[in-house]
Design a protein around this motif. Structure first.
Motif, PDB file in Angstrom:
ATOM      1  N   ALA A 198       8.832   0.575  -2.490  1.00 46.90           N
ATOM      2  CA  ALA A 198       9.977  -0.341  -2.576  1.00 46.90           C
ATOM      3  C   ALA A 198      10.009  -1.303  -1.399  1.00 46.90           C
ATOM      4  O   ALA A 198      10.465  -2.447  -1.525  1.00 46.90           O
ATOM      5  N   GLY A 199       9.490  -0.862  -0.253  1.00 49.80           N
ATOM      6  CA  GLY A 199       9.504  -1.716   0.925  1.00 49.80           C
ATOM      7  C   GLY A 199       8.528  -2.867   0.865  1.00 49.80           C
ATOM      8  O   GLY A 199       8.603  -3.798   1.681  1.00 49.80           O
ATOM      9  N   VAL A 259       8.117  -4.696  -1.938  1.00 46.04           N
ATOM     10  CA  VAL A 259       8.580  -5.657  -2.941  1.00 46.04           C
ATOM     11  C   VAL A 259       8.902  -6.992  -2.269  1.00 46.04           C
ATOM     12  O   VAL A 259       9.574  -7.044  -1.238  1.00 46.04           O
ATOM     13  N   ASP A 263       6.129   4.066   0.798  1.00 44.06           N
ATOM     14  CA  ASP A 263       7.409   3.737   0.179  1.00 44.06           C
ATOM     15  C   ASP A 263       7.265   2.346  -0.447  1.00 44.06           C
ATOM     16  O   ASP A 263       7.508   1.326   0.192  1.00 44.06           O
ATOM     17  N   LEU A 319       2.742  -2.550  -7.861  1.00 44.38           N
ATOM     18  CA  LEU A 319       3.897  -3.449  -7.909  1.00 44.38           C
ATOM     19  C   LEU A 319       3.861  -4.339  -9.144  1.00 44.38           C
ATOM     20  O   LEU A 319       2.799  -4.828  -9.545  1.00 44.38           O
TER      21      LEU A 319
END
Length: 296
Positions: A53-54, A56, A51, A100
Motif C-alpha cells: 500500500a505504501g 501506491v 507493505d 500494483l
C-alpha cells in the motif's frame, strides 16, 4: 515525482534522498521495522515482505539495499547474507511493484561492476559477459531477481556501480584517513583497474536513469576514465599532499582479508557506454577531480 527508495540510510541512499527532496520530489523510504513516520513504508527482505500500500502512487522505485561487500571478512555465513540480502530483497521489491494495479514507470535496481569479474586490462561495457566467482554469480542472480517487474512491463534498469569516491563511507571512505596519515599505498602490484565514480555523479546518474525512458537493462555507473590502483594511489597522494610509500603485498592482503582479497586485487576496466550514449555528462570524470570533489 513520488519516488520510493530502499537502502535510504546507506552512503548512496542518503545522498539520493537529499537530492530528490532538495528538488521538491516526494520520497518514500522503505524501512526494516514498523513505519513510524508518514514517509516510511515497512518491508522485510528476509521474509520477502513489502507493505505494498505504501508504494501506491509512486512514479519510480530505486532499490539500493544490500549487505556491505567490504565491511567484514567473508565467512560462509556472511557470503550467504551478501547474496540473500540482494537476491531476496530484489525479488520482494519486484513482486511488490508488479502486484500494483498501476505500477511505477521505472524500477532502478542497484548492481555492481563485480558482475564482470577479474578481466585484467580488457575494456568492458554493458555487453560484456559475467565473470567467474562469487561476486559475478551474486550479481547475475541479483539482476535476475527483478524479473517480475520486467514481466509486468515496468522499465527496469540495473545500475552497475563502481567504487564510489566519498569521504562519508564505502571502501573509499576508509581509504581517506589512511592516506591523510601518510599510511596509504599500493595494493599488490597496483596494475589492477579500479572503475570509480564520484558520489555526485553517482546520484546524478541514478536520477538520469529515472528520467530517461530509453534506459533499461544494465547501465554502468562508472567514470569514463578508469585507472589502476597504482594511479589511484598516486592521485590520493597528489591531492592530499601526502607520501604514498607503503605497499600491501598480496600474501598479506590474503591473510588479513581472506577471500575478499581476490576482489581487491581483481581488475575491472569498465566504461559507461550506455550512460554516455544517453546524453549523460560527468561533472568529475577523472580520479583527481573525484577525490577533490569528495574533499569539498
Amino acid at each position: 515525482m513520488r519516488i520510493a527508495v530502499t537502502g535510504s540510510t546507506g552512503l548512496i541512499g542518503t545522498a539520493l534522498v537529499h537530492s530528490l527532496r532538495a528538488d521538491g520530489h516526494e520520497v518514500v523510504r522503505l524501512v526494516r521495522r514498523p513505519a513510524r513516520a508518514g514517509d516510511e513504508v515497512e518491508w522485510d527482505p528476509d521474509r520477502q515482505y513489502v507493505d505494498v500500500a505504501g508504494l501506491v502512487g509512486c512514479d519510480g522505485v530505486v532499490h539500493l539495499a544490500g549487505a556491505g561487500i567490504a565491511g567484514r571478512r567473508w565467512t560462509d555465513a556472511y557470503k550467504r547474507q551478501i547474496r540473500d540480502s540482494r537476491v531476496l530483497g530484489t525479488a520482494a521489491i519486484a513482486e511488490a511493484v508488479a502486484s500494483l494495479a498501476e505500477p511505477p514507470r521505472v524500477l532502478v535496481c542497484g548492481s555492481a561492476v563485480g558482475f564482470y569479474g577479474d578481466c585484467g586490462d580488457r575494456v568492458l561495457d554493458e555487453n560484456s559477459p559475467p565473470g567467474d566467482g562469487f561476486l559475478p554469480k551474486v550479481c547475475v542472480e541479483w539482476e535476475e531477481a527483478a524479473a517480475a517487474a520486467e514481466e509486468a512491463g515496468v522499465r527496469t534498469a540495473f545500475a552497475r556501480t563502481g567504487l564510489v569516491v566519498s569521504r562519508r563511507g564505502g571502501a573509499w571512505g576508509r581509504m581517506f584517513p589512511l592516506f591523510k596519515a601518510g599510511l596509504g599505498g599500493r595494493l599488490g602490484h597496483g596494475r589492477q583497474y579500479w572503475s570509480f565514480i564520484a558520489l555526485h555523479d553517482e546520484i546524478a546518474a541514478l536520477r538520469h536513469i529515472l528520467d530517461t525512458e530509453s534506459l533499461s537493462g544494465p547501465v554502468n555507473l562508472t567514470a569514463p576514465n578508469p585507472v589502476t590502483n597504482a594511479e589511484v594511489t598516486a592521485a590520493m597522494g597528489r591531492v592530499l599532499h601526502r607520501p604514498t610509500l607503503f605497499t600491501a603485498p598480496p600474501p598479506a592482503l590474503r591473510v588479513v582479508m581472506g577471500e575478499l582479497a581476490a576482489e581487491v586485487l581483481g581488475s575491472q576496466r569498465v566504461l559507461p557506454k550506455r550512460l554516455l550514449a544517453s546524453g549523460f555528462t560527468f561533472a568529475f570524470p577523472t580520479v583527481d577531480e573525484a577525490i577533490r570533489a569528495a574533499l569539498r
